[in-house]
Scaffold this active site. Structure first.
Site, PDB file in Angstrom:
ATOM      1  CB  SER A 121      46.388  12.894  82.874  1.00 25.10           C
ATOM      2  OG  SER A 121      47.743  12.565  82.760  1.00 25.10           O
ATOM      3  CD  GLU A 123      51.646   9.789  81.500  1.00 29.25           C
ATOM      4  OE1 GLU A 123      51.675   8.987  80.548  1.00 29.25           O
ATOM      5  OE2 GLU A 123      52.653  10.158  82.111  1.00 29.25           O
ATOM      6  CE1 TYR A 145      46.406   8.332  86.115  1.00 30.16           C
ATOM      7  CE2 TYR A 145      47.287   9.471  84.206  1.00 30.16           C
ATOM      8  CZ  TYR A 145      46.694   9.511  85.445  1.00 30.16           C
ATOM      9  OH  TYR A 145      46.381  10.709  86.018  1.00 30.16           O
TER      10      TYR A 145
HETATM   11  P1  GDP Z   1      53.841  10.472  86.118  1.00 31.96           P
HETATM   12  O1  GDP Z   1      54.485  11.322  85.078  1.00 31.96           O
HETATM   13  O2  GDP Z   1      52.434  10.829  86.377  1.00 31.96           O
HETATM   14  O3  GDP Z   1      54.037   9.025  85.890  1.00 31.96           O
HETATM   15  O4  GDP Z   1      54.596  10.857  87.494  1.00 31.96           O
HETATM   16  P2  GDP Z   1      55.819  10.191  88.261  1.00 31.96           P
HETATM   17  O5  GDP Z   1      56.243  11.198  89.260  1.00 31.96           O
HETATM   18  O6  GDP Z   1      55.454   8.834  88.801  1.00 31.96           O
HETATM   19  O7  GDP Z   1      56.946   9.992  87.155  1.00 31.96           O
HETATM   20  C1  GDP Z   1      57.512  11.079  86.483  1.00 31.96           C
HETATM   21  C2  GDP Z   1      58.692  10.595  85.650  1.00 31.96           C
HETATM   22  O8  GDP Z   1      59.749  10.205  86.539  1.00 31.96           O
HETATM   23  C3  GDP Z   1      58.419   9.375  84.766  1.00 31.96           C
HETATM   24  O9  GDP Z   1      59.004   9.607  83.506  1.00 31.96           O
HETATM   25  C4  GDP Z   1      59.146   8.252  85.477  1.00 31.96           C
HETATM   26  O10 GDP Z   1      59.600   7.230  84.592  1.00 31.96           O
HETATM   27  C5  GDP Z   1      60.323   9.009  86.060  1.00 31.96           C
HETATM   28  N1  GDP Z   1      60.978   8.310  87.176  1.00 31.96           N
HETATM   29  C6  GDP Z   1      62.305   8.053  87.272  1.00 31.96           C
HETATM   30  N2  GDP Z   1      62.575   7.385  88.400  1.00 31.96           N
HETATM   31  C7  GDP Z   1      61.392   7.210  89.044  1.00 31.96           C
HETATM   32  C8  GDP Z   1      61.054   6.589  90.280  1.00 31.96           C
HETATM   33  O11 GDP Z   1      61.885   6.059  90.997  1.00 31.96           O
HETATM   34  N3  GDP Z   1      59.719   6.641  90.637  1.00 31.96           N
HETATM   35  C9  GDP Z   1      58.768   7.240  89.846  1.00 31.96           C
HETATM   36  N4  GDP Z   1      57.482   7.254  90.249  1.00 31.96           N
HETATM   37  N5  GDP Z   1      59.076   7.811  88.662  1.00 31.96           N
HETATM   38  C10 GDP Z   1      60.374   7.795  88.267  1.00 31.96           C
END
Ligand code: GDP
Length: 322
Positions: A121, A123, A145
């Site tokens: 990832s 990440e 993660y």
């Molecule tokens: P990730 O990058 O694997 O954590 O995928 P996510 O889709 O969960 O999050 C992508 C980005 O969207 C991150 O920077 C989150 O902080 C941002 N984000 C903003 N609002 C939200 C929300 O309501 N839900 C999630 N899951 N992410 C959010």
């Protein structure tokens, strides 16, 4: 006929991979978690088990002796990893190490190559020191993660040095209508569709300024299959190279649903703001493009459009008929 073993088959990438391999005539075996409902995947041979149960999974792998192993099982949510850092370490880190060892044992026992793909990832780069990131970017995870995935990524290299065809696919965010709603993209498209159909009145999100490199999930599965079958094993960044903000995604989703005036429909809720969050992740997939002949086939607007269209269709078909 070749045989593949897949963990995490029930997730977005697992289902796309299963469809792809079955269409090629590969015999697909998969680990299905003890407590989760069995995924509906005709043609896949499911084996009940838990990836963290090393002796059982090792015995199964040695018995099946697959040609290809795809390790997609993970606690897939960064948000959830903050609540369960120890479980994240066991599933995303230690279980991957054990599976690498099991693959090597199969290879040594049968005297033929086992190809192993670890779904890593972006990440692992956390707050990266360079943009875009490539395979030589320093690992600096900023959440549980990413730290667990970084350990698994390092172990892939350890096993490559022991002559296992082990690949780490450093996947940037990849999305599709099969993405669960805990991810921001699907949360946005499902809620925008609901607003367009009069069943929701607002969209609550966290950090709208976070920027991610979002690609089309089946493209990323294609990259992993190519990497499994390449002449030599390597690490590959799999990404489009273009980052967009969460706000950009919101705007594109509302536009697709035909809603121009959306600013007042979006509220920022601190519940969804993370303790630490990479501000921008974008990957340089030059190595995959050059060595694997891979390229993304779906751009940002098209990706958002496909997800919104799927949610509009699904929500209208699930409405009671009058
Ligand atoms: P990730 O990058 O694997 O954590 O995928 P996510 O889709 O969960 O999050 C992508 C980005 O969207 C991150 O920077 C989150 O902080 C941002 N984000 C903003 N609002 C939200 C929300 O309501 N839900 C999630 N899951 N992410 C959010």
């Amino acid at each position: 006929m070749s045989r593949a073993f897949v963990t995490g088959i029930g997730g977005q990438d697992g289902t796309y991979l299963a469809e792809r391999l079955l269409a090629e005539g590969v015999e697909v075996h998969a680990l299905a978690h003890d407590i989760e409902p069995l995924p509906d995947l005709p043609g896949v041979e499911l084996h009940r088990g838990d990836l963290t149960n090393v002796p059982d999974v090792r015995a199964l792998l040695i018995d099946l002796a697959p040609d290809e192993v795809y390790n997609f099982a993970a606690l897939s949510s960064v948000a959830r990893s903050w609540a369960e850092p120890d479980l994240t370490a066991r599933v995303n880190g230690m279980a991957a190490a054990a599976l690498l060892e099991s693959a090597l044992l199969v290879q040594e026992k049968h005297g033929r190559a086992v190809r192993f793909v670890q779904a890593s990832s972006a990440e692992i780069f956390g707050e990266p020191d360079r943009h875009p990131q490539d395979e030589s970017t320093s690992l600096r995870p900023v959440n549980p993660y990413g730290a667990a995935k970084a350990y698994a990524h390092l172990m892939v290299d350890v096993y490559r040095r022991r002559d296992l065809h082990a690949v780490s696919a450093i996947l940037y965010n990849h999305e599709s209508p099969r993405r669960p709603e805990q991810f921001v993209t699907r949360k946005i498209t499902a809620t925008v569709a609901a607003i367009a159909q009069g069943r929701a009145d607002s969209l609550a999100l966290g950090n709208l300024d976070a920027r991610r490199d979002w690609g089309w999930a089946p493209d990323y599965v294609d990259a992993m299959v190519r990497a499994a079958r390449a002449d030599s094993p390597n690490d590959y960044v799999i990404a489009t190279g273009v980052a967009h903000s969460v706000r950009d995604f919101v705007a594109a989703a509302f536009a697709r649903a035909g809603i121009d005036d959306w600013q007042d429909l979006v509220v920022v809720d601190p519940e969804f703001v993370r303790p630490v969050d990479p501000t921008e992740l974008a990957g340089d997939a030059t190595r995959a493009r050059t060595l694997l002949g891979w390229e993304p086939t779906v751009g940002f607007e098209e990706l958002v459009g496909r997800m919104v269209d799927a949610d509009l269709a699904q929500e209208s078909s699930s409405r009671p008929s009058r």
